[in-house]
Scaffold this motif. Structure first.
Motif, mmCIF file in Angstrom:
data_model
loop_
_atom_site.group_PDB
_atom_site.id
_atom_site.type_symbol
_atom_site.label_atom_id
_atom_site.label_comp_id
_atom_site.label_asym_id
_atom_site.label_seq_id
_atom_site.Cartn_x
_atom_site.Cartn_y
_atom_site.Cartn_z
ATOM 1 N N LEU A 31 -28.680 -5.105 -39.835
ATOM 2 C CA LEU A 31 -27.638 -5.452 -40.794
ATOM 3 C C LEU A 31 -26.633 -6.409 -40.176
ATOM 4 N N ASP A 32 -26.192 -7.363 -40.974
ATOM 5 C CA ASP A 32 -25.121 -8.283 -40.595
ATOM 6 C C ASP A 32 -23.858 -7.858 -41.316
ATOM 7 N N ILE A 33 -22.713 -7.975 -40.638
ATOM 8 C CA ILE A 33 -21.436 -7.729 -41.293
ATOM 9 C C ILE A 33 -21.057 -9.004 -42.031
ATOM 10 N N GLU A 34 -20.858 -8.907 -43.335
ATOM 11 C CA GLU A 34 -20.492 -10.060 -44.144
ATOM 12 C C GLU A 34 -18.994 -10.131 -44.397
ATOM 13 N N ALA A 35 -18.337 -8.991 -44.488
ATOM 14 C CA ALA A 35 -16.894 -8.990 -44.727
ATOM 15 C C ALA A 35 -16.315 -7.657 -44.277
ATOM 16 N N ILE A 36 -15.089 -7.729 -43.786
ATOM 17 C CA ILE A 36 -14.317 -6.547 -43.455
ATOM 18 C C ILE A 36 -12.969 -6.736 -44.126
ATOM 19 N N GLU A 37 -12.609 -5.804 -44.987
ATOM 20 C CA GLU A 37 -11.335 -5.882 -45.708
ATOM 21 C C GLU A 37 -10.582 -4.578 -45.517
ATOM 22 N N ILE A 38 -9.298 -4.698 -45.246
ATOM 23 C CA ILE A 38 -8.441 -3.526 -45.121
ATOM 24 C C ILE A 38 -7.294 -3.711 -46.097
ATOM 25 N N THR A 39 -7.163 -2.770 -47.035
ATOM 26 C CA THR A 39 -6.098 -2.869 -48.033
ATOM 27 C C THR A 39 -5.303 -1.569 -48.067
ATOM 28 N N PRO A 40 -3.985 -1.686 -48.238
ATOM 29 C CA PRO A 40 -3.173 -0.475 -48.335
ATOM 30 C C PRO A 40 -3.443 0.248 -49.655
ATOM 31 N N ALA A 41 -3.394 1.577 -49.604
ATOM 32 C CA ALA A 41 -3.587 2.400 -50.805
ATOM 33 C C ALA A 41 -2.662 3.610 -50.669
ATOM 34 N N GLY A 42 -1.394 3.413 -50.973
ATOM 35 C CA GLY A 42 -0.408 4.476 -50.800
ATOM 36 C C GLY A 42 -0.181 4.726 -49.323
ATOM 37 N N LYS A 43 -0.304 5.975 -48.898
ATOM 38 C CA LYS A 43 -0.116 6.328 -47.486
ATOM 39 C C LYS A 43 -1.392 6.113 -46.681
ATOM 40 N N ARG A 44 -2.450 5.747 -47.374
ATOM 41 C CA ARG A 44 -3.746 5.529 -46.721
ATOM 42 C C ARG A 44 -4.076 4.040 -46.723
ATOM 43 N N ARG A 45 -5.199 3.715 -46.143
ATOM 44 C CA ARG A 45 -5.764 2.376 -46.219
ATOM 45 C C ARG A 45 -7.198 2.511 -46.689
ATOM 46 N N VAL A 46 -7.726 1.454 -47.270
ATOM 47 C CA VAL A 46 -9.138 1.415 -47.636
ATOM 48 C C VAL A 46 -9.788 0.365 -46.740
ATOM 49 N N LEU A 47 -10.792 0.789 -45.999
ATOM 50 C CA LEU A 47 -11.568 -0.111 -45.152
ATOM 51 C C LEU A 47 -12.898 -0.347 -45.847
ATOM 52 N N ARG A 48 -13.132 -1.611 -46.252
ATOM 53 C CA ARG A 48 -14.393 -1.986 -46.886
ATOM 54 C C ARG A 48 -15.190 -2.841 -45.906
ATOM 55 N N VAL A 49 -16.424 -2.432 -45.689
ATOM 56 C CA VAL A 49 -17.327 -3.177 -44.818
ATOM 57 C C VAL A 49 -18.523 -3.582 -45.673
ATOM 58 N N ALA A 50 -18.699 -4.884 -45.866
ATOM 59 C CA ALA A 50 -19.845 -5.397 -46.626
ATOM 60 C C ALA A 50 -20.931 -5.814 -45.646
ATOM 61 N N VAL A 51 -22.161 -5.381 -45.917
ATOM 62 C CA VAL A 51 -23.291 -5.681 -45.044
ATOM 63 C C VAL A 51 -24.393 -6.382 -45.837
ATOM 64 N N ASP A 52 -25.274 -7.054 -45.110
ATOM 65 C CA ASP A 52 -26.402 -7.735 -45.734
ATOM 66 C C ASP A 52 -27.539 -7.804 -44.725
ATOM 67 N N LYS A 53 -28.725 -8.098 -45.210
ATOM 68 C CA LYS A 53 -29.873 -8.307 -44.332
ATOM 69 C C LYS A 53 -30.939 -9.081 -45.083
ATOM 70 N N ASP A 54 -31.885 -9.616 -44.332
ATOM 71 C CA ASP A 54 -33.013 -10.297 -44.948
ATOM 72 C C ASP A 54 -33.754 -9.305 -45.830
ATOM 73 N N GLY A 55 -34.118 -9.738 -47.026
ATOM 74 C CA GLY A 55 -34.825 -8.881 -47.961
ATOM 75 C C GLY A 55 -33.910 -8.042 -48.832
ATOM 76 N N GLY A 56 -32.602 -8.098 -48.569
ATOM 77 C CA GLY A 56 -31.640 -7.358 -49.375
ATOM 78 C C GLY A 56 -31.353 -5.976 -48.821
ATOM 79 N N VAL A 57 -30.236 -5.429 -49.243
ATOM 80 C CA VAL A 57 -29.766 -4.128 -48.782
ATOM 81 C C VAL A 57 -30.119 -3.070 -49.819
ATOM 82 N N THR A 58 -30.706 -1.992 -49.362
ATOM 83 C CA THR A 58 -31.052 -0.870 -50.239
ATOM 84 C C THR A 58 -29.975 0.210 -50.151
ATOM 85 N N LEU A 59 -30.052 1.189 -51.037
ATOM 86 C CA LEU A 59 -29.130 2.330 -50.960
ATOM 87 C C LEU A 59 -29.308 3.091 -49.650
#
Length: 171
Positions: free
Chosen positions: A30-58
């Motif tokens: 897997l390749d990391i395509e994006a890393i996003e950190i956004t505030p959500a009240g007293k917490r943060r949301v860390l989103r990591v988007a991944v990809d690979k050849d042939g597509g990403v499955t569940l």
């Protein structure tokens, strides 16, 4: 990974997270395509988007989630403030910015805004590190990545339905 792939500007926290995750996720192909950190009240949301050849499955997303969670639990990169982890696939709405994006979308319809002005739509053909061949109005056209201002894959519901019908008919 380029700054653009991680969300634009340099960010020390994103860079640290990328450094922690890149190796272990590459073991999962897997390749990391994006890393996003956004505030959500007293917490943060860390989103990591991944990809690979042939597509990403569940299953890929589940494996990546387990691995990212394990790595972050063992490291102090996220600090003491609580966060929610979301691991996702790249998604079709993200622009094509790297040669691997073009390669992974071969055969798909793309809309390209040219850096020198103008726009064209075509089907992605062969690509390499320098550029891509697009089929525009039935003719092959070579386009260097330097000529691309912005490029996004177009959703084709009719084509997907036609491809589905062919596969069912072939079985």
């Amino acid at each position: 990974m380029s700054r653009a792939a991680k969300g634009g500007q340099a960010d020390p926290l994103r860079d640290s997270i990328d450094a922690e995750l890149a190796g272990p996720l590459s073991v999962l192909d897997l390749d990391i395509e994006a890393i996003e950190i956004t505030p959500a009240g007293k917490r943060r949301v860390l989103r990591v988007a991944v990809d690979k050849d042939g597509g990403v499955t569940l299953d890929d997303v589940a494996a990546a989630t387990r691995e990212v969670s394990r790595i972050l639990d063992e490291s102090d990169v996220m600090g003491e403030q609580p966060y929610t982890l979301e691991v996702t696939s790249r998604g079709v709405d993200r622009p094509l910015t790297l040669p691997r994006h073009w390669r992974r979308n071969a055969g798909r319809l793309v809309k390209v805004s040219l850096s020198g002005g103008g726009e064209l739509s075509g089907r992605i053909g062969e690509s390499d590190d320098e550029g891509v061949a697009l089929e525009v109005d039935g003719k092959a056209q070579r386009l260097a990545y330097a000529e691309v201002g912005k490029a996004k894959v177009q959703i084709e519901f009719n084509r997907a339905q036609a491809d589905l019908g062919k596969k069912e008919g072939d079985a």
